[in-house]
Write a protein that holds these residues in place. Structure first.
Motif, PDB file in Angstrom:
ATOM      1  N   MET A  54       0.845  -1.180   0.000  1.00 15.78           N
ATOM      2  CA  MET A  54       0.000   0.000   0.000  1.00 15.78           C
ATOM      3  C   MET A  54       0.890   1.243   0.000  1.00 15.78           C
ATOM      4  O   MET A  54       1.916   1.272   0.659  1.00 15.78           O
ATOM      5  CB  MET A  54      -0.901   0.013   1.232  1.00 15.78           C
ATOM      6  N   LYS A  55       0.441   2.225  -0.721  1.00 21.60           N
ATOM      7  CA  LYS A  55       1.189   3.471  -0.783  1.00 21.60           C
ATOM      8  C   LYS A  55       0.710   4.407   0.315  1.00 21.60           C
ATOM      9  O   LYS A  55      -0.458   4.427   0.667  1.00 21.60           O
ATOM     10  CB  LYS A  55       1.015   4.112  -2.154  1.00 21.60           C
ATOM     11  N   SER A  56       1.643   5.190   0.798  1.00 22.70           N
ATOM     12  CA  SER A  56       1.283   6.127   1.855  1.00 22.70           C
ATOM     13  C   SER A  56       0.550   7.324   1.254  1.00 22.70           C
ATOM     14  O   SER A  56       0.508   7.518   0.039  1.00 22.70           O
ATOM     15  CB  SER A  56       2.541   6.594   2.585  1.00 22.70           C
ATOM     16  N   LYS A  57      -0.036   8.131   2.136  1.00 26.63           N
ATOM     17  CA  LYS A  57      -0.769   9.317   1.683  1.00 26.63           C
ATOM     18  C   LYS A  57       0.157  10.299   0.984  1.00 26.63           C
ATOM     19  O   LYS A  57      -0.230  10.951   0.026  1.00 26.63           O
ATOM     20  CB  LYS A  57      -1.438   9.997   2.876  1.00 26.63           C
TER      21      LYS A  57
ATOM     22  N   GLU B 164       2.876   9.602  -0.791  1.00 24.06           N
ATOM     23  CA  GLU B 164       3.168   9.118  -2.134  1.00 24.06           C
ATOM     24  C   GLU B 164       1.987   9.330  -3.073  1.00 24.06           C
ATOM     25  O   GLU B 164       2.159   9.695  -4.230  1.00 24.06           O
ATOM     26  CB  GLU B 164       3.542   7.644  -2.098  1.00 24.06           C
ATOM     27  N   LEU B 165       0.772   9.085  -2.591  1.00 18.93           N
ATOM     28  CA  LEU B 165      -0.417   9.291  -3.421  1.00 18.93           C
ATOM     29  C   LEU B 165      -0.608  10.758  -3.775  1.00 18.93           C
ATOM     30  O   LEU B 165      -0.982  11.087  -4.901  1.00 18.93           O
ATOM     31  CB  LEU B 165      -1.657   8.747  -2.709  1.00 18.93           C
ATOM     32  N   SER B 166      -0.365  11.654  -2.832  1.00 19.41           N
ATOM     33  CA  SER B 166      -0.518  13.077  -3.139  1.00 19.41           C
ATOM     34  C   SER B 166       0.554  13.527  -4.128  1.00 19.41           C
ATOM     35  O   SER B 166       0.291  14.373  -4.980  1.00 19.41           O
ATOM     36  CB  SER B 166      -0.467  13.915  -1.863  1.00 19.41           C
ATOM     37  N   LEU B 167       1.757  12.959  -4.057  1.00 19.03           N
ATOM     38  CA  LEU B 167       2.799  13.284  -5.018  1.00 19.03           C
ATOM     39  C   LEU B 167       2.417  12.804  -6.414  1.00 19.03           C
ATOM     40  O   LEU B 167       2.600  13.523  -7.404  1.00 19.03           O
ATOM     41  CB  LEU B 167       4.130  12.665  -4.590  1.00 19.03           C
ATOM     42  N   ILE B 168       1.854  11.617  -6.495  1.00 17.50           N
ATOM     43  CA  ILE B 168       1.402  11.093  -7.785  1.00 17.50           C
ATOM     44  C   ILE B 168       0.290  11.968  -8.359  1.00 17.50           C
ATOM     45  O   ILE B 168       0.279  12.270  -9.555  1.00 17.50           O
ATOM     46  CB  ILE B 168       0.939   9.628  -7.635  1.00 17.50           C
TER      47      ILE B 168
END
Length: 107
Positions: free
Chosen positions: A1-4, A6-10
């Motif tokens: 699972m990706k952290s928050k 990492e998701l916001s960076l994506i």
């Protein structure tokens, strides 16, 4: 699972890519529009107009993706995004159709 984080960076990277695509298609739309207006040849004018419609369709589809994906799903955003998507797909289809028609014409 990706952290928050990492998701916001994506999401930020996707947003910047969509904005870059919108700006590129906007510049191409303006370029082909001016080429179309200055052209004397009927075939060349049709080809430039068809390319302008293709670029404008891509721009509208990308704008609808930003409206639907990047922001919260309010009703107004979904409606505006849907309208942009329909208009963009219509412009894209019409531009591709006209490009094949004018491309097959003789000089």
């Amino acid at each position: 699972m990706k952290s928050k984080k990492e998701l916001s960076l994506i999401m930020v990277i996707v947003q910047w890519l969509l904005i870059a695509g919108i700006l590129a298609s906007l510049l191409l739309t303006v370029f082909f529009s001016t080429k179309s207006r200055r052209s004397k040849d009927h075939r060349a004018r049709g080809l430039y107009t068809a390319r302008m419609n293709i670029c404008m369709g891509i721009m509208l589809v990308l704008m609808s993706l930003i409206q639907m994906v990047m922001f919260s799903g309010s009703t107004v955003r979904v409606i505006v995004g849907s309208v942009f998507l329909v208009l963009g797909l219509f412009n894209l289809f019409a531009g591709l159709r006209n490009h094949t028609i004018y491309g097959s014409m003789k000089q």
